[in-house]
Design a protein around this motif. Structure first.
Motif, PDB file in Angstrom:
ATOM      1  N   THR A  32      20.843  36.519  53.898  1.00 19.32           N
ATOM      2  CA  THR A  32      19.661  35.659  53.876  1.00 19.32           C
ATOM      3  C   THR A  32      18.925  35.800  52.548  1.00 19.32           C
ATOM      4  N   PHE A  33      18.787  37.030  52.050  1.00 21.58           N
ATOM      5  CA  PHE A  33      18.139  37.250  50.758  1.00 21.58           C
ATOM      6  C   PHE A  33      18.910  36.503  49.659  1.00 21.58           C
ATOM      7  N   ALA A  34      20.215  36.649  49.646  1.00 24.46           N
ATOM      8  CA  ALA A  34      21.029  35.989  48.627  1.00 24.46           C
ATOM      9  C   ALA A  34      20.867  34.467  48.710  1.00 24.46           C
ATOM     10  N   ARG A  35      20.884  33.916  49.922  1.00 24.41           N
ATOM     11  CA  ARG A  35      20.713  32.464  50.087  1.00 24.41           C
ATOM     12  C   ARG A  35      19.340  31.995  49.613  1.00 24.41           C
ATOM     13  N   LEU A  36      18.286  32.769  49.913  1.00 27.36           N
ATOM     14  CA  LEU A  36      16.937  32.376  49.475  1.00 27.36           C
ATOM     15  C   LEU A  36      16.875  32.178  47.971  1.00 27.36           C
ATOM     16  N   PHE A  37      17.504  33.088  47.242  1.00 29.94           N
ATOM     17  CA  PHE A  37      17.452  33.022  45.789  1.00 29.94           C
ATOM     18  C   PHE A  37      18.579  32.174  45.199  1.00 29.94           C
ATOM     19  N   GLY A  87      16.268  26.641  39.712  1.00 38.40           N
ATOM     20  CA  GLY A  87      14.983  26.378  39.067  1.00 38.40           C
ATOM     21  C   GLY A  87      13.877  25.975  40.024  1.00 38.40           C
ATOM     22  N   THR A  88      14.202  25.660  41.265  1.00 38.15           N
ATOM     23  CA  THR A  88      13.170  25.312  42.233  1.00 38.15           C
ATOM     24  C   THR A  88      12.417  26.568  42.645  1.00 38.15           C
ATOM     25  N   ARG A  89      11.240  26.352  43.186  1.00 38.98           N
ATOM     26  CA  ARG A  89      10.421  27.469  43.647  1.00 38.98           C
ATOM     27  C   ARG A  89      10.218  27.334  45.151  1.00 38.98           C
ATOM     28  N   LEU A 122       4.410  21.916  45.345  1.00 39.49           N
ATOM     29  CA  LEU A 122       3.592  22.741  44.471  1.00 39.49           C
ATOM     30  C   LEU A 122       4.345  22.983  43.177  1.00 39.49           C
ATOM     31  N   ALA A 123       3.754  22.578  42.097  1.00 42.53           N
ATOM     32  CA  ALA A 123       4.375  22.812  40.800  1.00 42.53           C
ATOM     33  C   ALA A 123       3.332  23.463  39.900  1.00 42.53           C
ATOM     34  N   LEU A 124       3.631  24.649  39.432  1.00 42.42           N
ATOM     35  CA  LEU A 124       2.752  25.330  38.501  1.00 42.42           C
ATOM     36  C   LEU A 124       3.374  25.255  37.113  1.00 42.42           C
ATOM     37  N   THR A 125       2.555  24.901  36.158  1.00 40.23           N
ATOM     38  CA  THR A 125       3.039  24.901  34.785  1.00 40.23           C
ATOM     39  C   THR A 125       3.104  26.343  34.291  1.00 40.23           C
TER      40      THR A 125
END
Length: 185
Positions: A32-37, A87-89, A122-125
């Motif tokens: 699950t950790f690997a999939r999240l990232f 690159g997504t958050r 949500l996009a933070l510069t």
């Protein structure tokens, strides 16, 4: 199924990402950790947590946020944005427990649980992230401006945009909205 096999299965299939680190190097993690990232699980073992941050600066500053609580209580929790390989958050609830309170980062067990997506993406510069980091360290706009090579007015403008974006009245509410330390521990 043996007891050991059952424990391993529970770890691997937990609905949250779980990782064991030693001095910020990944020693074990579940699928699950690997999939999240967005990484293959076997590619993460032995890697520095730096792999999961955009910049060296972000990597170093995130480390410092939870050290005092880990030393004091053995646990730390917040909500944070993580960067995926594409690159997504993703918003996650982060929790950590140190196994070595005298040296909190020597051995940590951490979990990452996805949070519901905000109504709007949500996009933070990068500049907003820099200002938030400075604010989270208790720096004034003048100090942040000096650190970033900007004018204090520019930092104030970014700060104002952040307050509006997160629909909060002040920096205290902004930081509580972004990190919420102590709420989930």
């Amino acid at each position: 199924m043996t007891e050991t096999e059952a424990h391993l299965l529970a770890f691997q299939e937990a609905p949250v990402g779980i990782v064991l680190t030693e001095e910020r190097v990944i020693r074990a993690c579940n699928a699950t950790f690997a999939r999240l990232f967005g990484h293959p699980e076997d590619a993460l073992i032995g890697q520095s947590f730096r792999l999961l941050y955009e910049t060296d600066r972000e990597f170093e500053e995130i480390r410092d946020i939870g050290v005092a609580p880990l030393r004091d209580s053995g646990t730390y929790s917040d909500d944070r944005l993580i960067r995926r390989t594409d690159g997504t958050r993703l918003w996650v609830r982060f929790r950590a427990r140190t196994l070595t309170p005298d040296a909190p980062l020597a051995r940590l067990v951490m979990s990452f649980a996805p949070l519901p997506r905000p109504a709007a993406p949500l996009a933070l510069t990068p500049r907003e992230r820099d200002v938030i980091t400075g604010l989270s360290h208790g720096r004034t706009s003048k100090e942040i401006a000096r650190d970033l090579g900007l004018s204090p007015r520019t930092v104030e403008d970014v700060r104002g945009r952040l307050l509006k974006k997160f629909e909060v009245r002040n920096v205290t509410e902004l930081l509580a909205r972004l990190t919420g330390p102590g709420i989930y521990g």
